[in-house]
Design a protein around this motif. Structure first.
Motif, PDB file in Angstrom:
ATOM      1  N   TYR A   1      24.910  -8.860  29.252  1.00  0.00           N
ATOM      2  CA  TYR A   1      25.681  -8.070  30.209  1.00  0.00           C
ATOM      3  C   TYR A   1      24.505  -7.481  31.229  1.00  0.00           C
ATOM      4  N   ALA A   2      23.377  -6.713  30.630  1.00  0.00           N
ATOM      5  CA  ALA A   2      22.483  -6.118  31.458  1.00  0.00           C
ATOM      6  C   ALA A   2      22.036  -7.362  32.442  1.00  0.00           C
ATOM      7  N   GLY A   3      21.729  -8.502  32.177  1.00  0.00           N
ATOM      8  CA  GLY A   3      21.318  -9.545  33.107  1.00  0.00           C
ATOM      9  C   GLY A   3      22.228  -9.700  33.964  1.00  0.00           C
ATOM     10  N   LEU A   4      23.710  -9.701  33.526  1.00  0.00           N
ATOM     11  CA  LEU A   4      24.679  -9.812  34.571  1.00  0.00           C
ATOM     12  C   LEU A   4      24.780  -8.715  35.765  1.00  0.00           C
ATOM     13  N   TYR A   5      24.723  -7.476  35.390  1.00  0.00           N
ATOM     14  CA  TYR A   5      24.869  -6.364  36.045  1.00  0.00           C
ATOM     15  C   TYR A   5      23.747  -6.278  37.010  1.00  0.00           C
ATOM     16  N   ARG A   6      22.173  -6.865  36.409  1.00  0.00           N
ATOM     17  CA  ARG A   6      21.059  -6.606  37.228  1.00  0.00           C
ATOM     18  C   ARG A   6      21.495  -7.887  38.440  1.00  0.00           C
ATOM     19  N   LYS A   7      21.708  -9.044  38.036  1.00  0.00           N
ATOM     20  CA  LYS A   7      22.150 -10.310  39.206  1.00  0.00           C
ATOM     21  C   LYS A   7      22.878  -9.594  40.133  1.00  0.00           C
ATOM     22  N   ASP A   8      24.211  -8.796  39.959  1.00  0.00           N
ATOM     23  CA  ASP A   8      24.967  -8.531  40.651  1.00  0.00           C
ATOM     24  C   ASP A   8      24.546  -7.154  41.404  1.00  0.00           C
ATOM     25  N   GLY A   9      23.394  -6.714  41.209  1.00  0.00           N
ATOM     26  CA  GLY A   9      22.881  -5.469  41.790  1.00  0.00           C
ATOM     27  C   GLY A   9      23.732  -4.199  41.417  1.00  0.00           C
ATOM     28  N   LEU A  10      24.325  -4.175  40.200  1.00  0.00           N
ATOM     29  CA  LEU A  10      25.063  -2.989  39.567  1.00  0.00           C
ATOM     30  C   LEU A  10      24.150  -2.073  38.988  1.00  0.00           C
ATOM     31  N   SER A  11      23.346  -1.143  39.574  1.00  0.00           N
ATOM     32  CA  SER A  11      22.573  -0.197  38.849  1.00  0.00           C
ATOM     33  C   SER A  11      23.393   1.072  38.356  1.00  0.00           C
ATOM     34  N   GLY A  12      22.776   1.915  37.743  1.00  0.00           N
ATOM     35  CA  GLY A  12      23.181   3.238  37.261  1.00  0.00           C
ATOM     36  C   GLY A  12      24.302   3.243  36.100  1.00  0.00           C
ATOM     37  N   GLY A  13      24.379   1.913  35.492  1.00  0.00           N
ATOM     38  CA  GLY A  13      25.437   1.865  34.462  1.00  0.00           C
ATOM     39  C   GLY A  13      24.787   2.528  33.331  1.00  0.00           C
ATOM     40  N   HIS A  14      25.688   2.401  31.980  1.00  0.00           N
ATOM     41  CA  HIS A  14      24.927   3.276  30.893  1.00  0.00           C
ATOM     42  C   HIS A  14      25.156   2.187  29.577  1.00  0.00           C
ATOM     43  N   VAL A  15      23.984   2.276  28.872  1.00  0.00           N
ATOM     44  CA  VAL A  15      24.115   1.697  27.267  1.00  0.00           C
ATOM     45  C   VAL A  15      24.135   2.908  26.496  1.00  0.00           C
ATOM     46  N   ILE A  16      25.209   2.658  25.735  1.00  0.00           N
ATOM     47  CA  ILE A  16      25.589   3.605  24.752  1.00  0.00           C
ATOM     48  C   ILE A  16      25.415   3.318  23.367  1.00  0.00           C
ATOM     49  N   LEU A  17      24.679   4.115  22.495  1.00  0.00           N
ATOM     50  CA  LEU A  17      24.637   3.581  21.109  1.00  0.00           C
ATOM     51  C   LEU A  17      25.763   4.411  20.426  1.00  0.00           C
ATOM     52  N   LEU A  18      26.645   3.853  19.532  1.00  0.00           N
ATOM     53  CA  LEU A  18      27.395   4.433  19.099  1.00  0.00           C
ATOM     54  C   LEU A  18      27.350   4.699  17.721  1.00  0.00           C
ATOM     55  N   ASN A  19      26.473   4.407  16.871  1.00  0.00           N
ATOM     56  CA  ASN A  19      25.944   4.659  15.464  1.00  0.00           C
ATOM     57  C   ASN A  19      25.223   5.999  15.562  1.00  0.00           C
ATOM     58  N   PRO A  20      25.258   6.875  14.702  1.00  0.00           N
ATOM     59  CA  PRO A  20      24.452   7.757  14.469  1.00  0.00           C
ATOM     60  C   PRO A  20      23.037   7.251  13.686  1.00  0.00           C
ATOM     61  N   GLU A  21      22.080   8.074  13.778  1.00  0.00           N
ATOM     62  CA  GLU A  21      20.646   7.653  13.145  1.00  0.00           C
ATOM     63  C   GLU A  21      21.106   7.510  11.617  1.00  0.00           C
ATOM     64  N   SER A  22      21.962   8.249  11.135  1.00  0.00           N
ATOM     65  CA  SER A  22      22.052   8.196   9.665  1.00  0.00           C
ATOM     66  C   SER A  22      22.841   6.869   9.179  1.00  0.00           C
ATOM     67  N   SER A  23      23.579   6.065  10.106  1.00  0.00           N
ATOM     68  CA  SER A  23      24.065   5.052   9.798  1.00  0.00           C
ATOM     69  C   SER A  23      23.284   3.727   9.632  1.00  0.00           C
TER      70      SER A  23
END
Length: 261
Positions: free
Chosen positions: A42-64
């Motif tokens: 997905y990151a490579g797709l966004y890069r190819k299409d020039g879509l910057s400023g999106g977000h990668v979110i980790l939805l698990n806490p460190e304790s998981s």
């Protein structure tokens, strides 16, 4: 007004979840979509299409027990699109630089500056000292209550003592470069945006603000443009065909560039 794409990672997989359903206990969430593809795709797709400023979110806490698998996916995404995406989920003054070194353009922070449900100015100052205001995005995601839009933390599970207002945005803007705001009750439901929240955010407009939550159709996109006056950026998750929805990614990408949907 720009489309900010997303990569949400839960239990080591790219997923789209119903935001209000996320629970740390047992790493549970009501899932709209789980991808068989790596986050780097997905990151490579966004890069190819020039879509910057999106977000990668980790939805698990460190304790998981899933945290390391989720973190590894996030790091692969950042490597695939250096300085093209922001990273959030468990970010602190101590680990923020590691995400930036891995390729994030900014770090996204909420829980660290609202520990125990109380806004901690000292923590925010520590974060600014660690990485600089220009690389910080404050996530002020919120839920509607009788008292207004209450900021929620810890993967949207805990209410804080702060309500999202223009005055709060003004105060916090001195310590960040952008804001990210999920209308949590609308997130993942594809049932329309939180219009009152969008109007409030658009009425402030002194730093870039990305709104997320509920945009699920072409009509929703047009309504968002109308209500926001084009002054907010937006993200679409579960509704995209990339993530099992019916809204074509290419149409949203063109909408972001100003073309007709």
């Amino acid at each position: 007004m720009r489309f900010r794409p997303c990569i949400d990672i839960h239990n080591g997989k790219v997923k789209q979840i119903v935001g209000g359903s996320l629970k740390d206990e047992g790493d549970q969430a009501e899932t709209n979509f789980a991808s068989g593809l790596d986050a780097s795709y997905y990151a490579g797709l966004y890069r190819k299409d020039g879509l910057s400023g999106g977000h990668v979110i980790l939805l698990n806490p460190e304790s998981s027990p899933w945290y390391e698998a989720t973190r590894a996916q996030a790091m692969r995404a950042l490597e695939a699109y250096p300085k093209g995406m922001q990273a959030g989920g468990g970010v602190t003054a101590e680990n923020a630089e590691a995400f930036l070194d891995a390729g994030a353009s900014h770090v996204i922070v909420t829980s660290y500056v609202f520990a125990g449900g109380t806004f901690r100015r000292d923590a925010l100052k520590d974060l600014v000292r660690a990485v600089g205001r220009e690389q910080i995005v404050l996530d002020l995601s919120c839920r509607k209550t009788p008292g207004g839009y209450c900021i929620v933390t810890d993967r949207w599970q805990k209410y804080t003592d702060m309500y999202l207002t223009g005055e709060v945005l003004e105060e916090l803007s001195e310590s960040c470069d952008e804001f990210l705001v999920h209308g949590v009750d609308a997130e993942g439901r594809r049932a329309g945006m939180e219009e009152e929240l969008v109007r409030m955010l658009a009425g402030w407009g002194k730093r870039p603000v990305t709104y997320a939550g509920g945009i699920g159709s072409r009509e929703d996109l047009e309504r968002f443009r109308q209500v926001s006056g084009g002054r907010l950026d937006f993200t679409v998750g579960s509704a995209l065909d990339l993530f099992g929805g019916t809204l074509p990614y290419d149409q949203v990408r063109r909408f972001s560039s100003g073309s007709a949907v």
